[in-house]
Structure formats: C-alpha cells, structure tokens
Design a protein around this motif. Structure first.
Motif, short mmCIF file in Angstrom:
data_model
loop_
_atom_site.label_atom_id
_atom_site.label_comp_id
_atom_site.label_asym_id
_atom_site.label_seq_id
_atom_site.Cartn_x
_atom_site.Cartn_y
_atom_site.Cartn_z
N SER A 1 1.04 -7.03 -2.01
CA SER A 1 0.32 -7.38 -0.79
C SER A 1 -1.18 -7.25 -1.09
N ARG A 2 -1.97 -7.69 -0.16
CA ARG A 2 -3.41 -7.76 -0.40
C ARG A 2 -4.06 -6.43 -0.83
N ASN B 1 11.71 6.88 1.33
CA ASN B 1 10.50 7.00 0.54
C ASN B 1 10.75 6.24 -0.77
N LEU B 2 9.94 5.24 -1.04
CA LEU B 2 10.24 4.36 -2.17
C LEU B 2 10.20 5.09 -3.50
N ASN C 1 11.02 0.89 3.20
CA ASN C 1 9.84 1.40 3.89
C ASN C 1 10.22 2.71 4.57
N SER D 1 4.06 -3.27 5.10
CA SER D 1 4.26 -3.08 6.54
C SER D 1 4.78 -4.34 7.23
N GLN E 1 0.09 -11.92 8.05
CA GLN E 1 -0.63 -12.54 6.93
C GLN E 1 0.15 -12.42 5.63
N HIS E 2 0.97 -11.39 5.53
CA HIS E 2 1.82 -11.26 4.34
C HIS E 2 3.12 -12.05 4.53
N THR F 1 -3.69 -15.71 2.17
CA THR F 1 -4.82 -15.90 1.26
C THR F 1 -4.38 -15.74 -0.20
N VAL G 1 0.66 -12.20 -2.56
CA VAL G 1 1.49 -13.04 -1.68
C VAL G 1 0.93 -12.98 -0.27
N ARG H 1 0.81 -1.20 0.00
CA ARG H 1 0.00 0.00 0.00
C ARG H 1 0.86 1.27 0.00
C1 LIG Z 1 -7.90 -13.37 6.92
C2 LIG Z 1 -6.90 -12.40 6.37
C3 LIG Z 1 -6.11 -12.77 5.30
C4 LIG Z 1 -5.16 -11.89 4.77
N1 LIG Z 1 -4.37 -12.31 3.74
C5 LIG Z 1 -3.40 -11.50 3.27
C6 LIG Z 1 -2.51 -11.94 2.22
O1 LIG Z 1 -2.63 -13.05 1.69
N2 LIG Z 1 -1.55 -11.09 1.80
C7 LIG Z 1 -1.38 -9.85 2.35
O2 LIG Z 1 -0.48 -9.13 1.92
N3 LIG Z 1 -2.21 -9.41 3.32
C8 LIG Z 1 -3.21 -10.20 3.79
N4 LIG Z 1 -4.05 -9.73 4.77
C9 LIG Z 1 -3.99 -8.31 5.16
C10 LIG Z 1 -2.88 -8.01 6.15
O3 LIG Z 1 -3.38 -8.17 7.46
C11 LIG Z 1 -2.43 -6.53 6.00
O4 LIG Z 1 -3.55 -5.69 6.14
C12 LIG Z 1 -1.77 -6.26 4.64
O5 LIG Z 1 -0.74 -7.21 4.40
C13 LIG Z 1 -1.19 -4.86 4.65
O6 LIG Z 1 -0.65 -4.57 3.39
P1 LIG Z 1 0.48 -3.49 3.22
O7 LIG Z 1 1.65 -3.85 4.05
O8 LIG Z 1 0.71 -3.33 1.76
O9 LIG Z 1 -0.24 -2.13 3.72
P2 LIG Z 1 -0.07 -1.31 5.07
O10 LIG Z 1 -0.13 -2.19 6.25
O11 LIG Z 1 -0.99 -0.17 4.97
O12 LIG Z 1 1.42 -0.78 5.00
C14 LIG Z 1 1.90 0.17 4.10
C15 LIG Z 1 3.37 0.38 4.41
O13 LIG Z 1 3.93 1.27 3.45
C16 LIG Z 1 4.82 2.15 4.09
N5 LIG Z 1 4.90 3.35 3.27
C17 LIG Z 1 3.95 4.32 3.11
N6 LIG Z 1 4.40 5.24 2.25
C18 LIG Z 1 5.63 4.87 1.85
C19 LIG Z 1 6.58 5.43 0.96
N7 LIG Z 1 6.35 6.54 0.28
N8 LIG Z 1 7.75 4.77 0.81
C20 LIG Z 1 8.02 3.63 1.48
N9 LIG Z 1 7.14 3.06 2.32
C21 LIG Z 1 5.96 3.66 2.50
C22 LIG Z 1 4.22 2.36 5.45
O14 LIG Z 1 5.20 2.76 6.38
C23 LIG Z 1 3.63 1.00 5.77
O15 LIG Z 1 4.56 0.21 6.48
C24 LIG Z 1 -5.01 -10.60 5.33
C25 LIG Z 1 -5.81 -10.23 6.40
C26 LIG Z 1 -6.76 -11.10 6.92
C27 LIG Z 1 -7.59 -10.68 8.07
#
Ligand SMILES: Cc1cc2nc3c(=O)[nH]c(=O)nc-3n(C[C@H](O)[C@H](O)[C@H](O)COP(=O)(O)OP(=O)(O)OC[C@H]3O[C@@H](n4cnc5c(N)ncnc54)[C@H](O)[C@@H]3O)c2cc1C
Ligand SMILES: Nc1ncnc2c1ncn2[C@@H]1O[C@H](COP(=O)(O)O)[C@@H](O)[C@H]1O
Lengths: 264, 326
Positions: free
Chosen positions: B239-240, B309-310, B291, B272, B276-277, B257, B254, B213
């Motif tokens: 990621s999701r 910042n990516l 990150n 992050s 789950q990831h 799920t 990845v 995200r």
């Molecule tokens: C039953 C269940 C199953 C799930 N299955 C999966 C699954 O298979 N895969 C999965 O990925 N998730 C899964 N999830 C979701 C998981 O819990 C997280 O919500 C998800 O992985 C978060 O994705 P993220 O790290 O991309 O986003 P976020 O948690 O929002 O993290 C975003 C990250 O980006 C960083 N960031 C922001 N801006 C910048 C920037 N400009 N430069 C660098 N870094 C930055 C932030 O510091 C933060 O660490 C599942 C959840 C449940 C409940």
C-alpha cells in the motif's frame, strides 16, 4: 539568500487511529469512536507541517501559523505542530464532537485567514476520517489563490515570490511548474518524512497561548449539502471470518488455498 | 425538468479516460429519478474527434470547448471556463471523475456555482426524499449518506464504483462548440511530465502478497516475502505508506495512484482497506486479508478474513505450508 519573511498557514486535523473502533450511534445518526480511542494528527497534515518547517529552515524569517478546527482534544495536534517547529497556534473550537461539513470547516478557516496575508497555505491532500479532499481546494477558492492539490514536491524560489511544485497525477506521472504566491498546496504523503516533535519545542509550545475562537459549526445551516445518515458499507465479497486458534486459522486457510489450487 | 445532468469528460490528449464512461452510468442512474437530459462537456485543444467519439458511443450531446490554452489541464482555466458554461446551462447535477483532475478543480468550481459538492461518490440512494449519495469515511469503515440541498450538485465519482456504460442505442455524434475567450492563466501553469514506467510489472503475477502499514517495521517485509515465496508466479506489493517509506519501489504500489492489479489470489497483510487502495485490487480473483482490527474495511472486500497479528500468524502459516510440502 534574501530575507523573505514568508508567512505560512498550515491546517492540521486530529483524527482517530486507523485501528480505532468506529461504531454507528443511531441516536445521533453519527459515529462514536470506541473505548480507549487514540487520536493523532492526520498523516497528510504531518507532511504539511514538515514541508512548512523545511521552508523555515531554508528561509529563517518565515513564520508558521497552524490552525485546527475541532473539539477541545484537537488542541493536541496544534501543540504537536509547534513541537515540530511551527511558531503560533490557533484553534477554532467546535462545540460538538460530531460531523462538521467541509464547507463549514473551510469557511471558518477562510474567515480566520482572510486578512492575514499568508504567502503560502498548506493543507493535507485528504483527512483520514472524512476523506473529502475538499477543505484545501475550498479554502483556496475562498481566498482566491492558486490551488495545487496532491503536491509531492515543493521548492520555494530564492525571491520567495514563486514556488516550484510537482503534483501527482495518475500512473506515476507528475505535473510540474512554477506557481505565483500566494498559493495553497494540498500535501500528498511521500513528499517528506515528518520529524518527531522536539521535547524542548514541545515544552515551549506548552507555555504558549493558543488563540481559541469558538464556533458552532455543527449547526451550520448554510452548507449546500447535509449528512443524513451513516451505515456500514456493503460487503463486495463473502467476507468469511476464520475462527479458532492461530494454528487453527492457518490450517483452515491452508486447506482453502489447497482446494483452490493456489497451493499444490 | 430542463435542468440537465452534465458529464465532464476527462481525457489525456484526446484519449478518453475509461472513468468517463463510468460517469455515464452514474448520470443514467440519476436520470431514473430526475428524468433530466444528459449532456457532456469536453475541454481541450483540437478536441472535436474525442467529442464526436464520446457522443456517438454514449448517445449524449457533447459541448466541446477547444482552445490551445486548454491543451493541458489547468485548474484556474478549467474552473473559469466551466463556471461560465455551467452558469448558462444551469445543471441539476454535474458528474466528474474523482481523479487527480476532478478532485483538484471540483470543490472550487462548486463554491463558485453555489453548488453542493459531494466527493468520492460510491453509490446512489434513490428514496422518497430524493437522491442521496454514498461516500466512504473513516478509511472505508463507515458509509455516509449525503443529501444535496442546492439547485446544482457537483459529484466526483470514485473510480471503479460503477460499471462503465455503453450506448443504449447507436447514435449520431452530436457535438456543439462553445465559444469563450480563454485568458492566460494568472497563477502560473504546470506541465505534464510522464515518468517512464520501470521496475516490476505486477500484472504478470498470479499471486500477490501485499504489505500495508500494519507490518510495522521494514524487517517484517521478510515474512511477507517468505509468504509470497510459497506460491509459484508470485510477487510482493504494498500500500502507499510502504512505498512512501521507501521500503518498496513505486512500481509495487497498488491503488489509484499506483498499479491496478487482478491476480488470481491477493493476500492483504496489515492493510486497512481505504478506497484508494481497494480501487487497485478489486478485480482480484480471490482475496485473503490478515488484519488485527476486526472492523478493518479491507474485510468487506475480502473472501477470507483473518483477525490476527500478522507477525504471529504469517510465520505459523508458512510453517504449515512447508510441512504440507514436506
Ligand atoms: C489522492 C490519494 C491517492 C492515494 N493513492 C493510494 C494508492 O495508490 N494506494 C494506496 O494503498 N493508498 C493510497 N492512498 C492512501 C490511502 O488513503 C490510505 O491512507 C492507505 O491506503 C493506507 O495504507 P494502509 O492500509 O497500509 O495503512 P493504514 O490505513 O494505517 O492501516 C494499517 C492497517 O494495519 C492493521 N495492523 C496494524 N498492526 C497490525 C498487525 N500487527 N497485524 C495485522 N494488522 C495490523 C491495522 O489494523 C490497519 O487496518 C491515497 C490517498 C490519496 C489522498
Ligand atoms: N477540522 C479541520 N481542521 C483543520 N484542518 C482541516 C480540518 N479538516 C480538514 N482540514 C484540512 O484539509 C485537509 C483535507 O481534508 P478533507 O477535505 O476533510 O479531506 C486536511 O488534510 C487538513 O489539512
């Protein structure tokens, strides 16, 4: 379409931003959320509110109540839900900003919801801070209604007596079928794209009273488990932080990738 | 001493899920402190074979509940059967996988049994005051330690947290049936619909560049793709939230799920590091994470950590790689 008059309850939680600085507070054996902490609605709960609003759009007689359990600041997520289209808000106000056990949260929501004859209760699949995936299933067990977790598709039948649901299981598969109402669904992200609150609705929400119930859940002695400590997780790899300017770090990374023959 | 540790064995049409063997490791870890006997329970239709296989492989006695109504998973029936069975067994611990099934029925079951319920357990702490269980909170930034205070504790185990255990010794299968009248479900029932897998097979890539995200906008996928293009046999994944947003197809997700991957190099951009990831990529050979949050949990699962910042860092990196290639 039939006049259904559905009653829906959506449970919404306020959580810190993923980027928030979380540090351990040794004196309370809990965490503190650092500096300019931003809070927002749990993402799964935004999807739950959206799912409820979509039902209301199809069945206009629907009434959507939202409820949160949390400190004073948590009221913001109730208002936001109302800005998205929920009708009424309730706030179980906890005295502390500290840890509240899932059993205490579910118990408090169940006590509030018990005699209100909800046809449908929606929660998120998981809260992003406590990550328990418990409050929804516990609430369903308290209220003795069906519980469908990780719901990725939901469609109310025309007679509003059943709901067609699909829940996500491993490997991209789904379990699908019709469930009798009343039921509780825990909502998985991807089910919809939550709308932004409408300004007009937000303004209206600001003039509406939110029912506040005070509860001291942090001291709940009836929960069958206790949080005893918090710590930093163990590293599972080396976790070497590169230092220097952006260009320095890029250069160091390039060298590491070359050494390991990822770049040749 | 006579309060056993009970493993609930998950299977798909008789095929035992690998995570069930991880429960054996958890149960044995608990046994080191409690000394209690380990038993297992399997629910299904025509489940004798699977029960015998598990019993022999893990040297634990298995109770098999066979009924046509248990052919597929049904939360209401599972809860009813297990409540009856476990009330008789009076276990000290019940170990279940934190899968789409386990996470679904366990909290309700625990409530019915007046048991403690700790979900997504990642570790056990055996101290002077008894057993405590670790679980991740705040996206994996913090680890909470939970102590059960009930006669029975139901645990769901985060997949990948324990190594699957093989038998301590060769064992004869020991399977006991459990007779119970299973009613028709009153809430309704769901039917499993397998979705044929289509799209890219991530397991073929040697290098995976993953977007989270933190990429912010769909346009920023470009720079992630450009970074991947610098490596032979590479692919992008996400990621999701990236898949939820429709920015990448499901086949590139990845995590628990999505796909479980083990490339030689995994570059996590703006992820992050929620468990789950991480469950889906922990077997990667080498992990680099970018990150902007120095406290991001993904760094604990990374070899190289880059706080940047990516959208600034990745173009600089690509530029340097291009210069090197001349
Ligand atoms: C039953 C269940 C199953 C799930 N299955 C999966 C699954 O298979 N895969 C999965 O990925 N998730 C899964 N999830 C979701 C998981 O819990 C997280 O919500 C998800 O992985 C978060 O994705 P993220 O790290 O991309 O986003 P976020 O948690 O929002 O993290 C975003 C990250 O980006 C960083 N960031 C922001 N801006 C910048 C920037 N400009 N430069 C660098 N870094 C930055 C932030 O510091 C933060 O660490 C599942 C959840 C449940 C409940
Ligand atoms: N404090 C709370 N207030 C309102 N709803 C909550 C609260 N905690 C959890 N929930 C609901 O239960 C879901 C699952 O949370 P959890 O069991 O903490 O993972 C959330 O997505 C919310 O819908």
């Amino acid at each position: 379409m039939q006049n259904a008059g559905m009653k829906i309850l959506v449970c919404v939680k306020q959580v810190p931003e993923a980027e928030a600085q979380i540090s351990i507070d040794a004196s309370t054996k809990w965490i503190s959320v650092g500096g300019a902490a931003e809070y927002r609605m749990n993402r799964f709960d935004e999807c739950a509110v959206e799912a409820a609003v979509l039902i209301k759009e199809a069945f206009p007689d629907t009434v959507i109540d939202v409820i949160t359990v949390g400190p004073e600041r948590a009221e913001a997520v109730v208002r936001r839900s109302m800005g998205m289209g929920a009708d009424n808000g309730a706030h179980i106000l906890t005295e502390t900003d500290g840890y509240v056990d899932a059993f205490a949260t579910a118990g408090a929501i169940a006590a509030h919801a018990r005699n209100k004859q909800y046809d449908l209760i929606l929660t998120g699949a998981m809260s992003e801070d406590l990550m328990q995936a418990q409050v929804g299933p516990l609430l369903a067990a308290h209220l003795e209604v069906a519980c469908i977790s990780s719901t990725i598709h939901a469609e109310l039948a025309a007679d509003a007596k059943k709901i067609y649901v699909e829940r996500e299981v491993e490997g991209g598969s789904r379990e699908a079928g019709n469930i009798n109402l009343p039921a509780l669904l825990t909502i998985q992200t991807g089910i919809n794209t939550p709308r932004y609150p409408a300004l007009s609705k937000l303004l209206r929400a600001n003039n509406k009273d939110i029912a506040v119930v005070e509860a001291d859940l942090s001291e709940d002695a009836s929960t069958p488990q206790r949080l005893v400590d918090v710590s930093l997780p163990e590293k599972t790899r080396d976790a070497v932080f590169l230092e220097g300017s952006t260009a320095d770090k890029a250069e160091q990374l390039l060298n590491i990738l070359k050494e390991r023959s990822f770049i040749i | 001493m006579n309060h056993p540790i009970v493993i609930i064995v998950e299977h798909a049409c008789g095929e035992i899920r690998p995570a069930a063997y991880e429960l054996v490791t958890l149960a044995r870890t608990i046994r080191e402190t409690t000394g209690s006997e380990i038993k297992a329970v399997v629910l299904g239709d025509n489940i004798q074979d699977a029960a015998e296989r598990f019993s022999a492989a893990c040297a634990v006695p298995v109770t098999a509940v066979s009924d046509i109504r248990l052919r597929g998973y049904n939360a209401e029936l599972y809860t009813m059967v297990l409540k009856t069975l476990l009330t008789g067994v009076q276990p000290a611990y019940v170990c279940v996988s934190h899968s789409s099934q386990g996470a679904d029925f366990v909290p309700g079951l625990a409530l019915h049994l007046s048991a403690a319920c700790i979900s997504g357990v990642e570790g056990v702490h055996a101290g002077e005051e008894g057993l405590r269980f670790y679980r991740s909170i705040y996206g994996g930034k913090i680890r909470a330690e939970i102590k059960p205070v009930a006669a029975t504790t139901v645990l769901t185990l985060q997949p990948g947290s324990f190594k699957p255990d093989a038998a301590e010794e060769e064992a004869e299968a020991c399977v006991q049936p459990f007779d119970i009248t299973v009613p028709d479900p009153s809430f309704g029932s769901l039917v499993l619909e397998t979705v044929p897998s289509e799209g890219i097979d991530l397991s073929e890539a040697k290098v995976l560049v993953a977007a989270g995200r933190g990429i912010g906008e769909e346009e920023n996928l470009d720079v992630v793709q450009q970074l991947a293009a610098q490596f032979p046999q590479s692919a992008t994944c996400g990621s999701r939230p990236i898949i939820d947003a429709g920015w990448m197809p499901y086949s590139r997700q990845v995590g628990i799920t999505g796909a479980t991957v083990a490339p030689s190099l995994y570059i996590a951009c703006g992820i992050s590091g929620a468990s789950q990831h991480v469950s889906g990529m922990r077997s990667a050979g080498f992990v680099v994470s970018i990150n902007s949050d120095p406290g991001a949990a993904i760094f604990n699962a990374s070899d190289i950590c880059i706080v940047e910042n990516l959208s600034v860092f990745i173009p600089v990196l690509i530029e340097q790689i291009r210069n090197f290639h001349g």
